[in-house]
Each structure stands twice: as structure tokens, then as C-alpha cells.
Design a protein around this motif. Structure first.
Motif, mmCIF file in Angstrom:
data_model
loop_
_atom_site.group_PDB
_atom_site.id
_atom_site.type_symbol
_atom_site.label_atom_id
_atom_site.label_comp_id
_atom_site.label_asym_id
_atom_site.label_seq_id
_atom_site.Cartn_x
_atom_site.Cartn_y
_atom_site.Cartn_z
ATOM 1 N N UNK A 58 1.000 34.105 1.916
ATOM 2 C CA UNK A 58 2.231 33.331 1.696
ATOM 3 C C UNK A 58 2.642 32.578 2.958
ATOM 4 N N UNK A 59 2.516 33.226 4.101
ATOM 5 C CA UNK A 59 2.861 32.565 5.367
ATOM 6 C C UNK A 59 1.893 31.424 5.662
ATOM 7 N N UNK A 60 0.627 31.644 5.381
ATOM 8 C CA UNK A 60 -0.353 30.582 5.575
ATOM 9 C C UNK A 60 -0.077 29.391 4.678
ATOM 10 N N UNK A 61 0.289 29.669 3.435
ATOM 11 C CA UNK A 61 0.598 28.592 2.488
ATOM 12 C C UNK A 61 1.794 27.781 2.964
ATOM 13 N N UNK A 62 2.832 28.476 3.446
ATOM 14 C CA UNK A 62 4.013 27.755 3.930
ATOM 15 C C UNK A 62 3.670 26.864 5.119
ATOM 16 N N UNK A 63 2.797 27.353 5.998
ATOM 17 C CA UNK A 63 2.374 26.553 7.149
ATOM 18 C C UNK A 63 1.637 25.301 6.697
ATOM 19 N N UNK A 64 0.751 25.455 5.723
ATOM 20 C CA UNK A 64 -0.015 24.320 5.218
ATOM 21 C C UNK A 64 0.878 23.315 4.495
ATOM 22 N N UNK A 65 1.875 23.815 3.771
ATOM 23 C CA UNK A 65 2.792 22.916 3.066
ATOM 24 C C UNK A 65 3.562 22.055 4.056
ATOM 25 N N UNK A 66 3.998 22.643 5.165
ATOM 26 C CA UNK A 66 4.699 21.864 6.189
ATOM 27 C C UNK A 66 3.796 20.748 6.724
ATOM 28 N N UNK A 67 2.534 21.086 6.977
ATOM 29 C CA UNK A 67 1.578 20.078 7.437
ATOM 30 C C UNK A 67 1.384 18.992 6.380
ATOM 31 N N UNK A 68 1.326 19.396 5.128
ATOM 32 C CA UNK A 68 1.134 18.433 4.040
ATOM 33 C C UNK A 68 2.318 17.480 3.921
ATOM 34 N N UNK A 73 4.788 12.027 4.681
ATOM 35 C CA UNK A 73 5.719 11.097 5.317
ATOM 36 C C UNK A 73 4.988 9.921 5.959
ATOM 37 N N UNK A 74 3.739 10.154 6.368
ATOM 38 C CA UNK A 74 2.918 9.107 6.978
ATOM 39 C C UNK A 74 2.042 8.382 5.945
ATOM 40 N N UNK A 75 2.199 8.737 4.671
ATOM 41 C CA UNK A 75 1.379 8.205 3.580
ATOM 42 C C UNK A 75 -0.098 8.515 3.772
ATOM 43 N N UNK A 76 -0.350 9.639 4.412
ATOM 44 C CA UNK A 76 -1.716 10.122 4.628
ATOM 45 C C UNK A 76 -2.051 11.067 3.477
ATOM 46 N N UNK A 77 -2.413 10.489 2.345
ATOM 47 C CA UNK A 77 -2.605 11.284 1.139
ATOM 48 C C UNK A 77 -3.881 12.120 1.188
ATOM 49 N N UNK A 78 -4.863 11.693 1.956
ATOM 50 C CA UNK A 78 -6.100 12.460 2.063
ATOM 51 C C UNK A 78 -5.837 13.827 2.672
ATOM 52 N N UNK A 79 -5.150 13.840 3.816
ATOM 53 C CA UNK A 79 -4.823 15.126 4.440
ATOM 54 C C UNK A 79 -3.784 15.896 3.639
ATOM 55 N N UNK A 80 -2.834 15.181 3.049
ATOM 56 C CA UNK A 80 -1.787 15.851 2.282
ATOM 57 C C UNK A 80 -2.382 16.647 1.124
ATOM 58 N N UNK A 81 -3.265 16.029 0.332
ATOM 59 C CA UNK A 81 -3.823 16.730 -0.830
ATOM 60 C C UNK A 81 -4.740 17.852 -0.392
ATOM 61 N N UNK A 82 -5.457 17.660 0.718
ATOM 62 C CA UNK A 82 -6.335 18.708 1.226
ATOM 63 C C UNK A 82 -5.522 19.936 1.625
ATOM 64 N N UNK A 83 -4.433 19.711 2.345
ATOM 65 C CA UNK A 83 -3.599 20.823 2.799
ATOM 66 C C UNK A 83 -2.864 21.492 1.633
ATOM 67 N N UNK A 84 -2.437 20.687 0.670
ATOM 68 C CA UNK A 84 -1.771 21.258 -0.500
ATOM 69 C C UNK A 84 -2.731 22.104 -1.327
ATOM 70 N N UNK A 85 -3.960 21.644 -1.466
ATOM 71 C CA UNK A 85 -4.940 22.427 -2.216
ATOM 72 C C UNK A 85 -5.237 23.748 -1.521
ATOM 73 N N UNK A 86 -5.314 23.725 -0.195
ATOM 74 C CA UNK A 86 -5.524 24.968 0.538
ATOM 75 C C UNK A 86 -4.319 25.902 0.375
ATOM 76 N N UNK A 87 -3.122 25.322 0.411
ATOM 77 C CA UNK A 87 -1.911 26.126 0.202
ATOM 78 C C UNK A 87 -1.917 26.748 -1.190
ATOM 79 N N UNK A 88 -2.359 25.988 -2.168
ATOM 80 C CA UNK A 88 -2.428 26.492 -3.548
ATOM 81 C C UNK A 88 -3.426 27.640 -3.670
ATOM 82 N N UNK A 89 -4.549 27.530 -2.971
ATOM 83 C CA UNK A 89 -5.521 28.624 -2.986
ATOM 84 C C UNK A 89 -4.921 29.899 -2.407
#
Length: 212
Positions: A58-68, A73-89
Motif C-alpha cells: 500500500x505504501x509503495x502504491x501511494x508513492x507511485x501514485x504521487x509520481x504518476x 501535470x507535465x502531460x507525460x502520459x507514458x510515465x504516468x500510465x506506467x507508474x499507475x499500472x505498477x501502483x495497481x499491481x
């Protein structure tokens, strides 16, 4: 009634994502396939990397969500979706992950059907934040669904009386309904709360409301 609607949205969500075939699986929410949640080497490696740092899933997911969200905010959707998918896992129950997925589908893909299903999934989670209600209210407002929008924007204020921009969208929803008295009052409240309103909007609705 609202719980039933959320449940129905969850039932159709997977079918909605499977319709979205324009991007590779790793660039889609939940990898485009919920079956990938468990027993993958990627997941085991990811979990091990956070356990090594002394963090829970859960803590790891929250960290990844913040990064996402920073990437969004920077419209960097490639990194955003990658980090969100990792958070979801790591934590499929994290509401902010689905909120982030919804924003990606809304902004990157202009896929409003999938975005709405994801907003609904976020709202079905126990840890849903007031900001999710605000964003879903905004989403509904700009889909021409002002009545529904107001329902969720008021929910945001019930959960957090100073929720950022909720008042601004409530004002715009009342304006679209032709109720300029309420639009003016909420616009003034939004200004006091530090919300963002379209330039000249408050003067326009207050003039039409004829409020001194």
C-alpha cells in the motif's frame, strides 16, 4: 440507487477497456487485462523491491501514485500510465490509481466512455478522495450533464468543505441550468475559496442574476 449505479459500472468496466485497442497493453489502464494482476514475475519483482525498502504494498502504491500525478501535470502520459499500472499491481484497492487512469483516458485518448467507467471505479473504493468527486463532477459538467455534475460536486463539499474548485464547477453547472442567482452566489464563494473560474465568468453571471 447510487451504489447500484456504481456496481453496474464495475460490471461493464472490463468490457469497456477491452474495446480500447489503439494502444499497446502496457500503455492501457490495468494493462488492458485484469487477469494480469496476479502471479506475474513483474509483480513479484516489484513487490520485492518495495519490501527491500521496508515498505508495504500500500505504501509503495501511494508513492507511485504521487509520481504518476506529477507526470500527469507535465502531460507525460507514458510515465504516468506506467507508474499507475505498477501502483495497481501493488494495491488494486487504491482509489487514486483509478482516478489517475480516468484522467489518462480523458486527456490522452479522449475516450470518455472508458474515463467514466474508471471514475466510477475510483468512487466505489473506500479511500476515495474528495478530489475524485470534484474531477468527476467536472467531467460530467463538460459532458453536458449539469444535473448529475451537481450531485457529485456537492458530495465533494460534504467530504471536504474547502475542496478545491468544487464551488467553481457548481457555479458553472447552475449557469448552464439558467439559474444565474445561484451561479453568482457560488462564483463569489469560489472566489473566496481561491478556486479557478473562467475569466469574466463571475461578472457575467452576476450581471445576469442582477445581484448588487
Amino acid at each position: 440507487m447510487r451504489k447500484q449505479a456504481l456496481f453496474l459500472a464495475l460490471l461493464v468496466a472490463l468490457a469497456v477497456f477491452q474495446e480500447s485497442t489503439s494502444a499497446p497493453a502496457h500503455m492501457m489502464p490495468m494493462f488492458g487485462d485484469q487477469a494480469k494482476r496476479t502471479s506475474s514475475n513483474d509483480e513479484k519483482s516489484l513487490v520485492a523491491s518495495y519490501e527491500k525498502r521496508g515498505l508495504t504494498r500500500q505504501e509503495g502504491a501511494r508513492e507511485l501514485v504521487i509520481m504518476a500525478w506529477n507526470a500527469l501535470e507535465k502531460k507525460d502520459y507514458t510515465n504516468a500510465i506506467s507508474q499507475l499500472n505498477q501502483a495497481w499491481l501493488l494495491d488494486p484497492a487504491n482509489a487514486d490509481t483509478y482516478h489517475g487512469f480516468a484522467l489518462v483516458m480523458e486527456r490522452r485518448d479522449k475516450d470518455m466512455k472508458s474515463a467514466e467507467a474508471l471514475y466510477r471505479q475510483a468512487l466505489s473504493k473506500e479511500d476515495v478522495a474528495p478530489e475524485t468527486y470534484v474531477d468527476y463532477g467536472r467531467f460530467l459538467l463538460f459532458q453536458g450533464r449539469a444535473d448529475e455534475s451537481l450531485e457529485f460536486l456537492y458530495m465533494a463539499l460534504d467530504r471536504s468543505p474547502k475542496a478545491r474548485d468544487a464551488r467553481a464547477y457548481i457555479s458553472q453547472a447552475h449557469s448552464r441550468q439558467g439559474n444565474f442567482v445561484k451561479a453568482c452566489r457560488w462564483a463569489r464563494s469560489a472566489q473566496q475559496n481561491g478556486d479557478s473560474l473562467p475569466k469574466g465568468f463571475q461578472d457575467q453571471v452576476c450581471t445576469r442574476a442582477d445581484i448588487g
